[in-house]
Motif scaffolding. Structure first.
Motif, PDB file in Angstrom:
ATOM      1  N   TYR A   1     -43.531  78.606 116.222  1.00 21.88           N
ATOM      2  CA  TYR A   1     -43.198  79.957 115.788  1.00 21.88           C
ATOM      3  C   TYR A   1     -43.969  80.981 116.599  1.00 21.88           C
ATOM      4  O   TYR A   1     -45.143  80.821 116.856  1.00 21.88           O
ATOM      5  CB  TYR A   1     -43.551  80.090 114.299  1.00 21.88           C
ATOM      6  CG  TYR A   1     -43.407  81.468 113.727  1.00 21.88           C
ATOM      7  CD1 TYR A   1     -42.166  81.970 113.383  1.00 21.88           C
ATOM      8  CD2 TYR A   1     -44.521  82.269 113.515  1.00 21.88           C
ATOM      9  CE1 TYR A   1     -42.047  83.226 112.845  1.00 21.88           C
ATOM     10  CE2 TYR A   1     -44.407  83.528 112.979  1.00 21.88           C
ATOM     11  CZ  TYR A   1     -43.155  84.006 112.646  1.00 21.88           C
ATOM     12  OH  TYR A   1     -43.036  85.253 112.121  1.00 21.88           O
TER      13      TYR A   1
ATOM     14  N   GLU B   1     -40.012  87.076 115.730  1.00 26.67           N
ATOM     15  CA  GLU B   1     -39.663  86.944 114.317  1.00 26.67           C
ATOM     16  C   GLU B   1     -38.184  87.280 114.135  1.00 26.67           C
ATOM     17  O   GLU B   1     -37.715  88.330 114.535  1.00 26.67           O
ATOM     18  CB  GLU B   1     -40.535  87.872 113.472  1.00 26.67           C
ATOM     19  CG  GLU B   1     -40.343  87.637 112.002  1.00 26.67           C
ATOM     20  CD  GLU B   1     -41.306  88.435 111.154  1.00 26.67           C
ATOM     21  OE1 GLU B   1     -40.850  89.403 110.536  1.00 26.67           O
ATOM     22  OE2 GLU B   1     -42.498  88.081 111.124  1.00 26.67           O
TER      23      GLU B   1
ATOM     24  N   ASP C   1     -36.397  83.209 110.424  1.00 24.84           N
ATOM     25  CA  ASP C   1     -37.812  83.014 110.089  1.00 24.84           C
ATOM     26  C   ASP C   1     -38.163  83.733 108.791  1.00 24.84           C
ATOM     27  O   ASP C   1     -38.919  83.210 107.969  1.00 24.84           O
ATOM     28  CB  ASP C   1     -38.719  83.521 111.214  1.00 24.84           C
ATOM     29  CG  ASP C   1     -38.554  82.724 112.493  1.00 24.84           C
ATOM     30  OD1 ASP C   1     -38.389  81.492 112.409  1.00 24.84           O
ATOM     31  OD2 ASP C   1     -38.575  83.337 113.566  1.00 24.84           O
TER      32      ASP C   1
ATOM     33  N   TYR D   1     -44.099  73.990 111.152  1.00 24.15           N
ATOM     34  CA  TYR D   1     -43.150  75.069 111.457  1.00 24.15           C
ATOM     35  C   TYR D   1     -43.820  76.135 112.313  1.00 24.15           C
ATOM     36  O   TYR D   1     -43.252  76.622 113.280  1.00 24.15           O
ATOM     37  CB  TYR D   1     -42.630  75.677 110.150  1.00 24.15           C
ATOM     38  CG  TYR D   1     -41.595  76.768 110.352  1.00 24.15           C
ATOM     39  CD1 TYR D   1     -40.260  76.436 110.569  1.00 24.15           C
ATOM     40  CD2 TYR D   1     -41.941  78.112 110.315  1.00 24.15           C
ATOM     41  CE1 TYR D   1     -39.301  77.429 110.757  1.00 24.15           C
ATOM     42  CE2 TYR D   1     -41.001  79.102 110.498  1.00 24.15           C
ATOM     43  CZ  TYR D   1     -39.679  78.758 110.711  1.00 24.15           C
ATOM     44  OH  TYR D   1     -38.737  79.744 110.898  1.00 24.15           O
TER      45      TYR D   1
END
Length: 163
Positions: free
Chosen positions: A30, A35, A39, A26
Motif C-alpha cells: 500500500y 490511496e 483502499d 495489506y
C-alpha cells in the motif's frame, strides 16, 4: 462456564491477531500517495469487522473508546468515497456497523443519507432493509442494550444480510 469463557476469549484474540496480520500484509503493498476508493472501502470494511468483533466480545456500548475509534475511522474512509463509486456497494456493512454505534444525530443523518443514495443508485432492496433496521435501532434510544442492532435484526428483520 469459566472454561467456555476462556475458549471464547482465546478465539476472539486469535481473530483479532488474524485481522492485524492481514492488515500488515495489506499495508506492505500500500502506498499512501496512491490511496484509492478501493483502499478506503477496504479500510472501512476492516474497521467494521474490528467493531463487530468488539461488539461480540465486549457488548454494544457506543461510548467505549474503541467503538469511537472504529466509528471515526469508518466515517473518515466512507466520506472520502464519492457517491456512485464502483465500490459503493461494499459500504453497506461498514455503514450499518458504524451507524448502529452512532449516538449523534449528525452521524446518523450521514449514514441515512448515504444509504438513501445507495438505494436509488444501486437499487437493491437489502439496502432499504438496512436503513429501516438502523432507524428501528435509533428509535430505541442510546443505552447499550438499545443499540444491539444484531438483536433487532434477528427479531424484526430476519434474513437481512449486509455482506
Amino acid at each position: 462456564d469459566e472454561l467456555s469463557e476462556i475458549g471464547f476469549q482465546a478465539a476472539a484474540t486469535h481473530l483479532k491477531a488474524q485481522i492485524d496480520e492481514w492488515r500488515a500484509d495489506y499495508d506492505c503493498g500500500y502506498s499512501a500517495e496512491l490511496e484509492s476508493n478501493t483502499d478506503r472501502a477496504t479500510t472501512a470494511f476492516e474497521w467494521a469487522i474490528r467493531l463487530r468483533l468488539h461488539q461480540i466480545v465486549e457488548g454494544y456500548d457506543a461510548f467505549h473508546e474503541f467503538v469511537e475509534r472504529c466509528v471515526v475511522t469508518i466515517f473518515e474512509s466512507v466520506q472520502k468515497i464519492p457517491y456512485a463509486s464502483r465500490v459503493e456497494g461494499c459500504l453497506l456493512f461498514p455503514l450499518v456497523i458504524a451507524g448502529s454505534s452512532s449516538i449523534s444525530v449528525e452521524r446518523r443523518m450521514i449514514v441515512k443519507e448515504r444509504l438513501m443514495v445507495m438505494e436509488n443508485t444501486l437499487g437493491f432492496s437489502h439496502i432499504h432493509h438496512a436503513r429501516q433496521l438502523l432507524e428501528t435501532v435509533w428509535k430505541g434510544g442510546n443505552d447499550a442494550s438499545d443499540l444491539n442492532w444484531a438483536a433487532v435484526r434477528y427479531s424484526q428483520f430476519p434474513g437481512v444480510v449486509f455482506i
